[in-house]
Motif scaffolding. Structure first.
Motif, PDB file in Angstrom:
ATOM      1  N   ASP A 235       0.800  -1.225   0.000  1.00 14.81           N
ATOM      2  CA  ASP A 235       0.000   0.000   0.000  1.00 14.81           C
ATOM      3  C   ASP A 235       0.836   1.279   0.000  1.00 14.81           C
ATOM      4  O   ASP A 235       0.341   2.343   0.378  1.00 14.81           O
ATOM      5  N   THR A 236       2.100   1.165  -0.427  1.00  9.90           N
ATOM      6  CA  THR A 236       2.843   2.387  -0.767  1.00  9.90           C
ATOM      7  C   THR A 236       2.027   3.136  -1.818  1.00  9.90           C
ATOM      8  O   THR A 236       1.968   4.365  -1.831  1.00  9.90           O
ATOM      9  N   TYR A 237       1.388   2.337  -2.687  1.00  8.29           N
ATOM     10  CA  TYR A 237       0.393   2.850  -3.627  1.00  8.29           C
ATOM     11  C   TYR A 237      -0.886   2.031  -3.419  1.00  8.29           C
ATOM     12  O   TYR A 237      -0.819   0.867  -2.983  1.00  8.29           O
ATOM     13  N   LYS A 238      -2.019   2.604  -3.699  1.00  4.73           N
ATOM     14  CA  LYS A 238      -3.308   1.944  -3.435  1.00  4.73           C
ATOM     15  C   LYS A 238      -3.376   0.554  -4.065  1.00  4.73           C
ATOM     16  O   LYS A 238      -3.194   0.387  -5.268  1.00  4.73           O
ATOM     17  N   ASN A 239      -3.632  -0.454  -3.220  1.00  6.50           N
ATOM     18  CA  ASN A 239      -3.821  -1.848  -3.634  1.00  6.50           C
ATOM     19  C   ASN A 239      -2.596  -2.466  -4.315  1.00  6.50           C
ATOM     20  O   ASN A 239      -2.715  -3.485  -5.012  1.00  6.50           O
TER      21      ASN A 239
END
Length: 313
Positions: A235-239
């Motif tokens: 989740d550093t980036y969404k999903n």
């Protein structure tokens, strides 16, 4: 006679004032950054603001550029006072190796933060490694960018040449747009974890970031010792699941002939205001005195070294 004297004096004073005005405006500078959707641009803007507000007779603005390679060249040729660039690009410039035609007159003011080489693919893609990119449409970054230099370095270290893929030369925004629209199979963005371009893409599309194995990293560091492994949490980036990727430090570069006093003042002012910078640009948590010399192989400017020596006493 008196009238003629007054007219002459008026002409003289007007000319003098105009001359002073031109001289005053000569202290306008630029800092080379990158795409507006990356981290370089807001960071460069924040540094320019801090310097302009705290250094006498100093006015700087951030300039959108193709990033690392262009910034190093412009700094070396006195077309920019400072520039942000990836460490491997600066090392190549200092040594005079490709993509540079000769040794460039750029040195480090201080290290900034680590940049991560992030290869994006759609979440349902059958691409799971760098070798899977063969025959695919892949954006390697804009011409003259550090992203392109790093992407090519990584490909070559893992046995993939540009001729093995359908290479595209797109900047951050064009890369994420092309992935979103299914126009390319993969795209490289080299930036901080949480870089805006990928963050925005992940909000509207399901994507993955390729994860590198220990064997991959061994080959990469053997070919390019300046890279190190970074582990990005889920989740550093969404999903997007956790991933491991090679990273290299970004640095601030200036011309080696920059006035020592000004280089010292720029370094001192930046670190004295680092708390303000961190509130706006979170990745500058890595911009510390301890990390100033994080890039091996390229020296600090003497003015920056003076400040570091004073703080280390």
């Amino acid at each position: 006679m008196l009238t003629q004297f007054r007219k002459g004096w008026l002409a003289f004073t007007t000319t003098a004032l105009l001359t002073l005005s031109v001289q005053a405006s000569a202290e306008n500078y630029t800092i080379g950054t990158g795409s507006q959707s990356g981290t370089y641009y807001p960071l460069g803007g924040m540094l320019a603001k801090i310097w302009s507000e705290n250094i006498d007779n100093f006015d700087m603005r951030a300039e959108v550029t193709a990033a690392s390679v262009e910034n190093v060249i412009k700094v070396s040729t006195h077309k920019q006072l400072a520039g942000i660039a990836m460490g491997n690009v600066v090392e190549q410039a200092y040594e005079g190796t490709k993509p540079f035609p000769r040794k460039m007159d750029a040195v480090v003011l201080f290290a900034l933060y680590p940049n991560v080489v992030q290869f994006m693919v759609p979440a349902d893609s059958d691409i799971h490694s760098i070798t899977d990119l063969k025959g695919k449409k892949v954006s390697l970054g804009a011409p003259g960018s550090g992203t392109r230099v790093s992407a090519v370095n990584i490909l070559n270290a893992l046995g993939v040449e540009e001729k093995d893929i359908q290479a595209q030369s797109l900047n951050y925004t064009a890369t994420t747009s092309a992935i979103a629209n299914g126009q390319i199979d993969a795209g490289a963005i080299v930036g901080s974890l949480g870089v805006g371009a990928i963050t925005e893409l992940a909000l509207t599309r399901n994507i993955r970031i390729l994860s590198f194995t220990e064997a991959d990293m061994a080959k990469i560091t053997a070919a390019n010792p300046s890279y190190q492994l970074i582990e990005a949490p889920a989740d550093t980036y969404k999903n997007v699941a956790s991933f491991k990727a090679p990273a290299i430090w970004n640095v601030l570069v200036v011309n080696k002939d920059l006035d020592n006093k000004l280089a010292y003042e720029m370094t001192k002012t930046a670190f004295e205001n680092m708390d303000k910078i961190r509130k706006a640009i979170s990745v500058t948590q890595y911009t510390t005195l301890e990390n100033m010399k994080k890039l091996d192989g390229v020296p600090l400017h003497p003015g920056a070294q003076q400040y570091l020596d004073e703080q280390s006493q």
